[in-house]
Design an enzyme around this catalytic site. Structure first.
Site, mmCIF file in Angstrom:
data_model
loop_
_atom_site.group_PDB
_atom_site.id
_atom_site.type_symbol
_atom_site.label_atom_id
_atom_site.label_comp_id
_atom_site.label_asym_id
_atom_site.label_seq_id
_atom_site.Cartn_x
_atom_site.Cartn_y
_atom_site.Cartn_z
ATOM 1 N N ALA A 33 0.863 -1.181 0.000
ATOM 2 C CA ALA A 33 0.000 0.000 0.000
ATOM 3 C C ALA A 33 0.897 1.228 0.000
ATOM 4 O O ALA A 33 1.988 1.221 0.587
ATOM 5 C CB ALA A 33 -0.916 0.004 1.225
ATOM 6 N N LYS A 35 5.750 3.550 1.058
ATOM 7 C CA LYS A 35 5.308 2.251 0.557
ATOM 8 C C LYS A 35 5.646 1.191 1.599
ATOM 9 O O LYS A 35 6.779 1.097 2.065
ATOM 10 C CB LYS A 35 5.993 1.923 -0.770
ATOM 11 C CG LYS A 35 5.527 0.617 -1.405
ATOM 12 C CD LYS A 35 6.281 0.323 -2.702
ATOM 13 C CE LYS A 35 5.853 1.227 -3.814
ATOM 14 N NZ LYS A 35 6.407 0.768 -5.135
ATOM 15 N N ASP A 40 5.346 -7.638 -14.462
ATOM 16 C CA ASP A 40 3.975 -7.126 -14.330
ATOM 17 C C ASP A 40 3.908 -5.764 -15.002
ATOM 18 O O ASP A 40 3.759 -4.737 -14.349
ATOM 19 C CB ASP A 40 3.580 -7.046 -12.858
ATOM 20 C CG ASP A 40 2.108 -6.688 -12.672
ATOM 21 O OD1 ASP A 40 1.334 -6.863 -13.639
ATOM 22 O OD2 ASP A 40 1.744 -6.217 -11.587
#
Length: 432
Positions: free
Chosen positions: A83, A98, A211
């Site tokens: 998050a 973070k 990703d």
């Protein structure tokens, strides 16, 4: 003391002194995954000269004391593992924090459901963030979000708590980006190509973003930066023959060459490049591009879409387009149009709301990038509302001036450095 924190952390990562898992009766499968991620962090930390001062601005690196003094702000986003929250240091310096998402994150909760080992699952997620910290320290490039510092807390044994303190950016909004000028969209694509060129030749070897999604990037002061590196990899696929080097995408598949060393040649850079093509180039490059540049942009799209270009050729093609655009060579030859205008030197117009065009650099009127006054005259002729224009002193990132187009003859203000161009037909009507 702060200057030594970064080097100390990297050294500890490489040695594994702080990362050795406090193991209990965790399931074997979870232990294997913990060991694999730990080896990955150690390998990256040991690579590319782990003992060097790798962080940008290491002398002023932030630490746990700064984190405790920071005022936490709203959550900016959250993924499966981490998050991100906005924070502000005393003095007003803003940054992004973070940290592992914890029980609310998909990675940790899924791991707990499977293995019934909450502490080990949180540690597994923490290793992912530690890997990202190492990569952010090793990869120094304008297209990589800047790491200001980190806080590593191992006091909550057997948990480890890691917080990365990062440069603050805004999420990349593709819908919003599509509404900007072509020049700004080209800048984003060029920045991405320069980043991928760096990743293909990085100090750690060729790096692939496993990703690869627009959500992995942010905008900082108008510049594109990758902010999520936990799924980056320096490993290249091993092979025995070409059939082992298959690159599969939803719409296309490619077979690459298997080298004599038993590695798929260029597989990391080709994977990055095709993802850049399908997520960025396809949408951002062709739309509202200057007609004279469209053949060159089509060549880029075709060559990257078929993986005929590697990253070196792609960067050269982008730089060629930039050169054509900045020099005005792309402009199509046509009869001179500026002779249809009266030039009033030493005047500018008062800034008032006027007719709008798209895409404009201003919400108040029609403000467009031009190479020179001749190109501006062509634009004014193509717009029925346009009666006059002024080439302003404002410049875009390419150095091109902005021209303001007007639907009426505005009030003139003396300005020795300016000139306004008025259609002769409009001037004649005004006299009548």
């Amino acid at each position: 003391m702060r200057a030594g924190r970064a080097a100390a952390l990297v050294a500890l990562l490489a040695a594994g002194a702080l990362l050795a898992p406090a193991l209990g009766v965790e399931p074997p499968a979870l232990l294997r995954e913990l060991s694999r991620r730990l080896r990955d962090v150690r390998r990256l930390a040991a690579g590319a000269g782990a003992g060097r001062r790798g962080a940008r601005g290491a002398a002023g690196a932030l630490g746990c004391g700064d984190l405790r003094r920071a005022a936490a702000g709203p959550e900016l986003g959250a993924g499966l593992t981490k998050a991100v929250r906005r924070a502000e240091l005393p003095g007003g310096r803003a940054l992004a924090l973070k940290a592992v998402h914890g029980a609310a994150g998909g990675d940790v909760s899924r791991c707990v459901r499977r293995h019934r080992a909450p502490a080990a699952c949180r540690r597994l997620a923490a290793y992912k963030l530690l890997k990202e910290l190492v990569l952010l320290r090793r990869l120094r490039h304008p297209g990589v979000v800047q790491l200001y510092g980190q806080c590593y807390d191992n006091s909550a044994h057997p948990d480890i708590r890691v917080t990365a303190m990062l440069e603050l950016g805004s999420p990349l909004e593709m819908i919003q980006l599509l509404q900007t000028t072509w020049e700004e969209r080209f800048k984003v694509c060029l920045s991405l190509v320069k980043l991928l060129f760096y990743l293909a030749h990085s100090p750690l070897g060729s790096i692939v973003l496993l990703d690869f999604q627009p959500r992995q990037f942010v905008m900082v002061d108008g510049n594109l930066k990758v902010t999520d590196l936990d799924d980056a990899s320096t490993e290249e696929l091993s092979c025995k023959d070409d059939n082992d080097c298959m690159l599969d995408f939803p719409t296309k598949s490619f077979i690459l060459k298997c080298s004599a060393a038993g590695k798929c040649e260029g597989i990391n850079e080709k994977k990055n490049l095709f993802n850049a093509y399908r997520y960025f180039f396809t949408y951002l490059l062709p739309y509202t591009a200057p007609p004279g540049l469209q053949p060159f942009l089509s060549d880029i799209l075709n060559a990257t879409g078929d993986l005929r270009y590697g990253i070196n050729e792609t960067l050269r093609a982008f730089e060629k387009v930039l050169h054509l655009y900045k020099t005005g060579i792309y402009l199509q030859k046509r009869p001179p149009l500026l002779q249809e205008y009266i030039s009033l030197q030493g005047f500018r117009t008062r800034e008032t709301q006027d007719y709008k065009c798209w895409p404009s650099y201003s919400h108040l009127g029609c403000l467009l990038s031009v190479h020179n006054a001749e190109e501006a005259a062509g634009i004014c002729n193509s717009q029925p509302q346009c009666q006059s224009f002024i080439v302003t002193q404002q410049r875009t990132w390419t150095g091109r001036p902005l021209a303001a187009f007007r639907s009426h003859l505005p009030d003139l203000i003396p300005d020795a450095n300016a000139a306004i161009y008025i259609k002769r037909s409009a001037s004649s009507r005004e006299k009548l």
